[in-house]
Write an enzyme that holds these catalytic residues in place. Structure first.
Site, PDB file in Angstrom:
ATOM      1  N   LYS A  68       0.790  -1.233   0.000  1.00 43.96           N
ATOM      2  CA  LYS A  68       0.000   0.000   0.000  1.00 43.96           C
ATOM      3  C   LYS A  68       0.821   1.281   0.000  1.00 43.96           C
ATOM      4  O   LYS A  68       0.315   2.362   0.342  1.00 43.96           O
ATOM      5  CB  LYS A  68      -1.018   0.055   1.171  1.00 43.96           C
ATOM      6  CG  LYS A  68      -1.859  -1.167   1.382  1.00 43.96           C
ATOM      7  CD  LYS A  68      -2.228  -1.908   0.136  1.00 43.96           C
ATOM      8  CE  LYS A  68      -3.163  -1.188  -0.774  1.00 43.96           C
ATOM      9  NZ  LYS A  68      -3.300  -1.961  -2.061  1.00 43.96           N
ATOM     10  N   CYS A  69       2.083   1.155  -0.380  1.00 48.12           N
ATOM     11  CA  CYS A  69       2.937   2.352  -0.415  1.00 48.12           C
ATOM     12  C   CYS A  69       3.088   2.924  -1.822  1.00 48.12           C
ATOM     13  O   CYS A  69       3.905   3.819  -2.034  1.00 48.12           O
ATOM     14  CB  CYS A  69       4.308   2.024   0.163  1.00 48.12           C
ATOM     15  SG  CYS A  69       4.255   1.845   1.946  1.00 48.12           S
ATOM     16  N   GLY A  70       2.336   2.400  -2.793  1.00 50.60           N
ATOM     17  CA  GLY A  70       2.441   2.939  -4.146  1.00 50.60           C
ATOM     18  C   GLY A  70       3.085   1.986  -5.140  1.00 50.60           C
ATOM     19  O   GLY A  70       3.616   2.412  -6.167  1.00 50.60           O
ATOM     20  N   THR A  71       3.007   0.697  -4.832  1.00 51.96           N
ATOM     21  CA  THR A  71       3.585  -0.331  -5.701  1.00 51.96           C
ATOM     22  C   THR A  71       3.077  -0.193  -7.139  1.00 51.96           C
ATOM     23  O   THR A  71       3.854  -0.252  -8.098  1.00 51.96           O
ATOM     24  CB  THR A  71       3.191  -1.736  -5.176  1.00 51.96           C
ATOM     25  OG1 THR A  71       3.189  -1.721  -3.756  1.00 51.96           O
ATOM     26  CG2 THR A  71       4.116  -2.800  -5.704  1.00 51.96           C
ATOM     27  N   THR A  72       1.772  -0.021  -7.270  1.00 54.58           N
ATOM     28  CA  THR A  72       1.140   0.040  -8.592  1.00 54.58           C
ATOM     29  C   THR A  72       1.735   1.190  -9.419  1.00 54.58           C
ATOM     30  O   THR A  72       2.025   1.037 -10.608  1.00 54.58           O
ATOM     31  CB  THR A  72      -0.379   0.274  -8.420  1.00 54.58           C
ATOM     32  OG1 THR A  72      -0.867  -0.668  -7.463  1.00 54.58           O
ATOM     33  CG2 THR A  72      -1.134   0.129  -9.721  1.00 54.58           C
ATOM     34  N   HIS A 119       7.479  -7.499  -1.617  1.00 54.54           N
ATOM     35  CA  HIS A 119       7.362  -6.787  -0.333  1.00 54.54           C
ATOM     36  C   HIS A 119       8.314  -7.404   0.702  1.00 54.54           C
ATOM     37  O   HIS A 119       8.296  -7.018   1.865  1.00 54.54           O
ATOM     38  CB  HIS A 119       5.943  -6.920   0.229  1.00 54.54           C
ATOM     39  CG  HIS A 119       4.854  -6.398  -0.666  1.00 54.54           C
ATOM     40  ND1 HIS A 119       4.850  -5.123  -1.166  1.00 54.54           N
ATOM     41  CD2 HIS A 119       3.704  -6.979  -1.125  1.00 54.54           C
ATOM     42  CE1 HIS A 119       3.754  -4.942  -1.898  1.00 54.54           C
ATOM     43  NE2 HIS A 119       3.051  -6.053  -1.891  1.00 54.54           N
ATOM     44  N   SER A 149      -4.710   3.212   3.884  1.00 53.55           N
ATOM     45  CA  SER A 149      -4.856   2.580   2.577  1.00 53.55           C
ATOM     46  C   SER A 149      -5.071   1.068   2.740  1.00 53.55           C
ATOM     47  O   SER A 149      -5.947   0.462   2.102  1.00 53.55           O
ATOM     48  CB  SER A 149      -3.603   2.854   1.742  1.00 53.55           C
ATOM     49  OG  SER A 149      -3.742   2.332   0.453  1.00 53.55           O
ATOM     50  N   ARG A 273      -7.648   3.923  -5.027  1.00 53.56           N
ATOM     51  CA  ARG A 273      -8.655   4.509  -4.126  1.00 53.56           C
ATOM     52  C   ARG A 273      -8.629   6.019  -4.316  1.00 53.56           C
ATOM     53  O   ARG A 273      -9.384   6.544  -5.114  1.00 53.56           O
ATOM     54  CB  ARG A 273      -8.368   4.082  -2.678  1.00 53.56           C
ATOM     55  CG  ARG A 273      -9.499   4.352  -1.712  1.00 53.56           C
ATOM     56  CD  ARG A 273      -9.143   3.882  -0.311  1.00 53.56           C
ATOM     57  NE  ARG A 273      -8.007   4.583   0.229  1.00 53.56           N
ATOM     58  CZ  ARG A 273      -8.077   5.673   0.990  1.00 53.56           C
ATOM     59  NH1 ARG A 273      -9.263   6.154   1.322  1.00 53.56           N
ATOM     60  NH2 ARG A 273      -6.983   6.273   1.424  1.00 53.56           N
ATOM     61  N   GLY A 275      -5.257   7.913  -3.954  1.00 47.37           N
ATOM     62  CA  GLY A 275      -3.925   8.274  -4.453  1.00 47.37           C
ATOM     63  C   GLY A 275      -3.477   9.655  -3.986  1.00 47.37           C
ATOM     64  O   GLY A 275      -2.866  10.396  -4.747  1.00 47.37           O
TER      65      GLY A 275
HETATM   66  P1  A3P Z   1      -4.796   5.111  -1.251  1.00 45.11           P
HETATM   67  O1  A3P Z   1      -5.500   3.940  -0.662  1.00 45.11           O
HETATM   68  O2  A3P Z   1      -4.270   6.053  -0.207  1.00 45.11           O
HETATM   69  O3  A3P Z   1      -5.580   5.831  -2.284  1.00 45.11           O
HETATM   70  P2  A3P Z   1      -0.160  -0.302  -3.692  1.00 45.11           P
HETATM   71  O4  A3P Z   1      -0.096  -0.034  -5.167  1.00 45.11           O
HETATM   72  O5  A3P Z   1       1.191  -0.462  -3.063  1.00 45.11           O
HETATM   73  O6  A3P Z   1      -1.121  -1.367  -3.353  1.00 45.11           O
HETATM   74  O7  A3P Z   1      -0.683   1.061  -3.030  1.00 45.11           O
HETATM   75  C1  A3P Z   1      -2.010   1.472  -3.231  1.00 45.11           C
HETATM   76  C2  A3P Z   1      -2.078   2.963  -2.963  1.00 45.11           C
HETATM   77  O8  A3P Z   1      -1.479   3.673  -4.066  1.00 45.11           O
HETATM   78  C3  A3P Z   1      -3.521   3.434  -2.889  1.00 45.11           C
HETATM   79  O9  A3P Z   1      -3.496   4.563  -2.018  1.00 45.11           O
HETATM   80  C4  A3P Z   1      -3.780   3.813  -4.340  1.00 45.11           C
HETATM   81  O10 A3P Z   1      -4.878   4.678  -4.528  1.00 45.11           O
HETATM   82  C5  A3P Z   1      -2.462   4.500  -4.693  1.00 45.11           C
HETATM   83  N1  A3P Z   1      -2.197   4.523  -6.136  1.00 45.11           N
HETATM   84  C6  A3P Z   1      -2.519   3.598  -7.069  1.00 45.11           C
HETATM   85  N2  A3P Z   1      -2.116   3.987  -8.286  1.00 45.11           N
HETATM   86  C7  A3P Z   1      -1.514   5.181  -8.133  1.00 45.11           C
HETATM   87  C8  A3P Z   1      -0.902   6.115  -9.040  1.00 45.11           C
HETATM   88  N3  A3P Z   1      -0.837   5.850 -10.336  1.00 45.11           N
HETATM   89  N4  A3P Z   1      -0.393   7.247  -8.523  1.00 45.11           N
HETATM   90  C9  A3P Z   1      -0.451   7.508  -7.197  1.00 45.11           C
HETATM   91  N5  A3P Z   1      -1.027   6.700  -6.294  1.00 45.11           N
HETATM   92  C10 A3P Z   1      -1.546   5.542  -6.754  1.00 45.11           C
END
Ligand code: A3P
Length: 307
Positions: A68-72, A119, A149, A273, A275
């Site tokens: 949940k730190c911005g992996t995507t 992770h 998150s 969610r 972001g």
């Molecule tokens: P929030 O729940 O605060 O919105 P991960 O990818 O590690 O699972 O982290 C998910 C978090 O990254 C979620 O945060 C998600 O909304 C956010 N996120 C996903 N895609 C993103 C993007 N392209 N840019 C910035 N944040 C993003």
């Protein structure tokens, strides 16, 4: 749980019975403590398989995060950057694979570089990663936003299953009981590695990337050995990559709105969610915020690491 049990080797089943166990506040009912970190059974099985069998190549790029730190986001940015010469026109993304694919199961080798994502805490990385010359990018995020998150993510995954209270989950997170956690230990392992071997580990923060995305994308490209040329900069290639990988763009793609993860069956939309930075203020009490900040301060004491 039964399906998971069926997919475990006898060795792991035996190991589980000897490990400290906590009830999970996430999709998995239980977490097991192994090498000072917490795992659901299925991830522990995967960890052992990887520790034994994974062979890193010097050309690999390993993306590491606490969940949940911005992996995507990081995956998308690295994929688009490393592969930008493969597409006829990197700024016209008509046929870009990111437009029709979610990178959840991620070992993509479009270019010479294999992009991998994990992770796993630093201490548990397979020796073959530690001993190779492969590069790592670590992305961390403020633990308060990370926790929130995670909380929403798990509630979405658990759907009709029972959710514990936010307070209970918060307690566990503070105690370090979270997948691949304790959160702070995961960060510190890679923080230290980045100080010792800056040529091997690029350490990034979600908040700083949100604030100055272009500067960080340029840094990332340089670290990956593929800096943007003056011509690319003039042509606005970094901006186009940032746009392609932006929350608004990715979260509105059909694949991410309606696509599902094969086998696990849950929707890709769970990875998107808000972001944003700072959403925790809408969910945590001032006391909770103070408590998490205190823990962070203590854990990072003397390390030079701060959010
Ligand atoms: P929030 O729940 O605060 O919105 P991960 O990818 O590690 O699972 O982290 C998910 C978090 O990254 C979620 O945060 C998600 O909304 C956010 N996120 C996903 N895609 C993103 C993007 N392209 N840019 C910035 N944040 C993003």
């Amino acid at each position: 749980e039964q399906v998971i049990q069926n997919n475990l080797t006898e060795e792991v089943k035996n190991l589980l019975s000897s490990l400290p166990k906590e009830s999970g506040w996430m999709i998995s009912d239980h977490l097991y403590q192994y090498q000072n970190s917490w795992y659901p059974a299925i991830h522990l099985q995967a960890l052992l398989n990887i520790q034994r069998n994974f062979q890193a190549l010097d050309t690999d790029l390993v993306l590491v995060t606490n969940p949940k730190c911005g992996t995507t986001w990081l995956k998308a940015l690295c994929f688009a950057t490393v592969n930008r010469f493969r597409f006829d026109n990197p700024t016209s993304k008509q046929h870009h694979p990111l437009l029709t694919n979610n990178l959840i199961y991620f070992c993509l080798s479009f270019s010479a570089t294999r992009l991998l994502s994990t992770h796993i805490p630093h201490a548990s990385l397979p020796d073959s990663i530690k001993d190779s010359q492969c590069k790592l990018v670590y992305l961390c995020r403020d633990p308060k936003d990370t926790f929130i998150s995670f909380w929403h993510f798990n509630n979405k995954l658990r759907k009709n299953m029972e959710h514990g209270s936010l307070e209970e989950a918060f307690e566990k997170f503070c105690e370090g009981v979270v997948e691949f956690g304790p959160f702070w230990d995961n960060v510190l392992g890679y923080w230290k590695m980045s100080l010792e071997s800056p040529e091997r580990v690029l350490f990034l923060k979600y908040e700083e990337m949100k604030k100055e995305p272009k500067i960080h994308l340029m840094k990332l490209a340089e670290f990956l050995g593929s800096p943007f040329s003056a011509e690319e900069e003039n042509d606005g290639v970094p901006e186009e990559i940032l746009k392609l990988c932006s929350f608004d763009n990715l979260s509105n793609l059909e694949v991410n709105k309606t696509g599902k993860m094969p086998m696990a069956g849950f929707e890709f939309s769970v990875f998107f969610r808000r972001g944003e930075v700072g959403d925790h203020v809408n969910h945590l009490t001032p006391e909770m915020i103070e408590r998490l900040d205190k823990i962070t301060e203590q854990k990072f004491l003397d390390s030079g690491m701060k959010f």
